[in-house]
Motif scaffolding. Structure first.
Motif, short mmCIF file in Angstrom:
data_model
loop_
_atom_site.label_atom_id
_atom_site.label_comp_id
_atom_site.label_asym_id
_atom_site.label_seq_id
_atom_site.Cartn_x
_atom_site.Cartn_y
_atom_site.Cartn_z
N ASN A 71 66.09 58.13 65.18
CA ASN A 71 66.19 58.52 66.44
C ASN A 71 66.81 57.70 67.39
OD1 ASN A 71 66.44 60.34 68.62
ND2 ASN A 71 64.00 60.86 68.44
N TYR B 74 59.65 71.87 63.05
CA TYR B 74 58.60 70.50 63.10
C TYR B 74 58.75 69.68 64.33
CZ TYR B 74 57.79 71.82 58.33
OH TYR B 74 57.29 72.36 57.00
N GLY B 75 58.01 68.86 64.38
CA GLY B 75 57.97 67.91 65.64
C GLY B 75 59.07 66.60 65.19
N ARG B 76 59.80 66.20 66.36
CA ARG B 76 60.88 65.20 66.30
C ARG B 76 60.54 63.91 65.69
NH1 ARG B 76 64.31 64.47 71.72
NH2 ARG B 76 64.80 66.36 71.10
N SER B 77 61.19 63.59 64.80
CA SER B 77 60.99 62.02 63.92
C SER B 77 61.25 60.96 64.78
CB SER B 77 61.20 61.91 62.53
OG SER B 77 60.88 60.67 61.98
N LYS B 78 60.60 59.70 64.72
CA LYS B 78 61.20 58.57 65.34
C LYS B 78 62.05 57.93 64.47
CE LYS B 78 57.01 57.95 68.33
NZ LYS B 78 55.77 56.87 68.53
#
Length: 257
Positions: A173, A166-170
């Protein structure tokens, strides 16, 4: 009535000596006992004779009836048949009968009589597809597919755990902007009287003045006691007016010396 009037049986009409009931209009005996004649409103206590009516002619009798005397019978018809001299009429020539067309030797095919005389094996031919088959659109074997054996969507056997990228979550982070988080003022405080006991409350009302009459009253200078004539007599008053009418011309008299 005069004596020249005719006799009615043993009675002669004459002028009545006094008023009788027949001279006055009244309903008479029509409202008395029920009638003894006819079928309608007959007296039920009296004997009623049988009555008959002319019914309609049924369809069967109308179909089998003879013409009757309504037709004019010719004069040459007697009780033994038609009489008179023989008479002849000219008719048209009848059509000739068509000749029976029998099939000739060339209409027969004896070579095709083998299936009727001798035993023959079954024979099949390829024909075109009929229109009835287009209505029943049954799916073929290629329309069905078995469930997959790989991946998480297997049906008949257990599958190993699978993972996806999956894409990186903000959130959480390192480049998350914490300045955009809401402060304490962004939350609304809950009224404590919702979950705790509420004490009595009072409000400060406005100052109440003594009710006074707001109508305007006249002062001492508005009264004229010298003009009061209800409690004492009024002295006679006179005014200097004109002794003659204003519409009357003055009298001019010329005086000669």
């Amino acid at each position: 009535m005069t004596s020249a009037d005719p006799w009615v049986g043993s009675w002669r009409p004459h002028k009545p000596r006094g008023p009788i009931a027949a001279l006055y209009g009244s309903p008479g005996p029509k409202y008395a006992l029920p009638a003894l004649t006819g079928m309608s409103k007959h007296d039920p206590t009296k004997y009623k004779a049988p009555t008959f009516s002319f019914g309609t002619r049924s369809e069967t009798s109308a179909a089998n009836c003879s013409p009757g005397p309504r037709y004019l019978i010719p004069s040459n018809i007697t009780r033994v048949g038609r009489g008179g001299t023989p008479a002849f009429s000219l008719h048209s020539r009848p059509k000739e009968l068509d000749v029976f067309l029998a099939p000739g030797p060339g209409h027969y095919t004896p070579e095709r009589s083998e299936k009727s005389v001798f035993h023959s094996p079954p024979a099949f031919s390829l024909r075109g597809r009929s229109k009835d088959g287009r209505i029943n659109q049954i799916p073929g074997p290629a329309e069905y597919s078995l469930p997959p054996l790989l991946g998480p969507k297997t049906v008949t056997m257990s599958s190993a755990p699978t993972y996806s990228l999956y894409g990186r979550s903000k959130v959480g982070n390192f480049h998350e902007d914490l300045k955009k988080t809401p402060g304490p003022a962004a939350y609304k405080t809950v009224n404590p009287y919702i979950y705790a006991k509420k004490p009595p409350q009072f409000s400060m009302t406005g100052r109440n003045f003594t009710p006074v009459e707001a109508t305007k009253k006249p002062g001492p200078g508005a009264h004229y006691p010298e003009q009061v004539t209800f409690t004492r007599k009024k002295a006679p008053s006179f005014s200097f007016g004109l002794r003659h009418s204003e519409y009357m011309l003055p009298l001019n008299v010329e005086v000669t010396d």
